[in-house]
Design a protein around this motif. Structure first.
Motif, mmCIF file in Angstrom:
data_model
loop_
_atom_site.group_PDB
_atom_site.id
_atom_site.type_symbol
_atom_site.label_atom_id
_atom_site.label_comp_id
_atom_site.label_asym_id
_atom_site.label_seq_id
_atom_site.Cartn_x
_atom_site.Cartn_y
_atom_site.Cartn_z
ATOM 1 N N CYS A 197 11.467 37.262 15.005
ATOM 2 C CA CYS A 197 11.633 37.282 13.546
ATOM 3 C C CYS A 197 10.838 38.434 12.943
ATOM 4 O O CYS A 197 11.315 39.123 12.033
ATOM 5 C CB CYS A 197 11.202 35.949 12.943
ATOM 6 S SG CYS A 197 12.292 34.579 13.329
ATOM 7 N N TYR B 256 12.750 46.605 7.403
ATOM 8 C CA TYR B 256 11.840 47.488 6.666
ATOM 9 C C TYR B 256 12.165 48.956 6.946
ATOM 10 O O TYR B 256 12.228 49.772 6.025
ATOM 11 C CB TYR B 256 10.392 47.175 7.048
ATOM 12 C CG TYR B 256 9.409 48.206 6.584
ATOM 13 C CD1 TYR B 256 9.028 48.294 5.252
ATOM 14 C CD2 TYR B 256 8.856 49.114 7.491
ATOM 15 C CE1 TYR B 256 8.129 49.266 4.831
ATOM 16 C CE2 TYR B 256 7.958 50.081 7.066
ATOM 17 C CZ TYR B 256 7.597 50.149 5.742
ATOM 18 O OH TYR B 256 6.712 51.110 5.326
ATOM 19 N N LEU C 274 6.206 40.479 5.786
ATOM 20 C CA LEU C 274 6.781 39.476 6.694
ATOM 21 C C LEU C 274 6.516 39.851 8.146
ATOM 22 O O LEU C 274 6.144 38.992 8.959
ATOM 23 C CB LEU C 274 8.292 39.346 6.463
ATOM 24 C CG LEU C 274 8.741 38.365 5.413
ATOM 25 C CD1 LEU C 274 10.251 38.490 5.195
ATOM 26 C CD2 LEU C 274 8.381 36.951 5.789
ATOM 27 N N ASN C 275 6.701 41.106 8.471
ATOM 28 C CA ASN C 275 6.461 41.562 9.833
ATOM 29 C C ASN C 275 5.018 41.293 10.252
ATOM 30 O O ASN C 275 4.761 40.691 11.281
ATOM 31 C CB ASN C 275 6.773 43.051 9.958
ATOM 32 C CG ASN C 275 6.312 43.615 11.276
ATOM 33 O OD1 ASN C 275 6.720 43.185 12.341
ATOM 34 N ND2 ASN C 275 5.413 44.572 11.213
ATOM 35 N N SER D 55 12.249 41.678 10.912
ATOM 36 C CA SER D 55 11.669 42.066 9.633
ATOM 37 C C SER D 55 11.265 43.535 9.650
ATOM 38 O O SER D 55 11.501 44.265 8.684
ATOM 39 C CB SER D 55 10.456 41.182 9.337
ATOM 40 O OG SER D 55 9.837 41.586 8.156
ATOM 41 N N PHE E 119 9.393 43.051 3.397
ATOM 42 C CA PHE E 119 9.717 43.085 4.831
ATOM 43 C C PHE E 119 8.519 43.507 5.673
ATOM 44 O O PHE E 119 8.299 42.991 6.764
ATOM 45 C CB PHE E 119 10.922 43.992 5.093
ATOM 46 C CG PHE E 119 12.217 43.377 4.655
ATOM 47 C CD1 PHE E 119 12.773 42.333 5.370
ATOM 48 C CD2 PHE E 119 12.869 43.828 3.527
ATOM 49 C CE1 PHE E 119 13.962 41.752 4.972
ATOM 50 C CE2 PHE E 119 14.051 43.250 3.112
ATOM 51 C CZ PHE E 119 14.600 42.202 3.840
#
Length: 169
Positions: free
Chosen positions: A157, A165, A75-76, A161, A72
């Protein structure tokens, strides 16, 4: 020592707030994911000696939890580094103000925390604000101010993410 800690906290807050601006400038010279990889490679070089000095003992379960959290986090960072090309630094940070609301909702479902009346009012106000920003980015005259819909949705998005997290952590 307290004043030193507060000064370091203050400086890190300023530098963290400037991160989107530096990233926006950096992607003019490097592809966004390469720039992100370079940032993390430098951080690894700087912090690795501190990590091995402590010699942490991680169980298999610890590794699984850290791996899940890392997905996560990555992804962020990855989504944000791509999204910042298509939106403005200001709007990207305004969208990140939605994180506490998302965390409150996720905490309600996953951690069984209570949603108070104030949290629900805050969620409603934040949702209206996010809707306004997305709507303004759709009108072509406002792209320079509010970014593109693609950039804002990609930033959202990244925001989700980051919220996942935080809840998992």
């Amino acid at each position: 020592f307290m004043w030193v800690g507060l000064l370091v906290l203050f400086i890190s807050g300023i530098l963290g707030g400037l991160s989107p601006i530096f990233l926006k400038l950096g992607i003019q010279e490097f592809p966004p994911l390469m720039l992100t990889a370079l940032r993390f490679a430098l951080a690894t070089i700087v912090f690795y000696p501190l990590f091995i000095r402590q010699k942490p003992k991680l169980s298999r379960q610890d590794v699984v939890v850290l791996f899940t959290q890392s997905i996560f986090f990555a992804l962020n960072v990855g989504l944000f580094s791509i999204a910042i090309q298509f939106t403005t630094a200001i709007v990207s940070q305004i969208l990140y103000t939605f994180v506490p609301i998302i965390v409150a909702i996720l905490s309600y479902f996953f951690l069984k925390e209570k949603l108070t009346k104030n949290r629900i009012v805050g969620l409603t106000i934040a949702t209206v604000g996010i809707g306004f920003l997305i709507h303004q980015s759709i009108t072509r005259e406002q792209v320079l101010t509010f970014g593109t819909p693609f950039g804002n949705i990609l930033t959202l998005c990244a925001v989700f993410s980051w919220a996942f997290y935080l809840v998992i952590s």
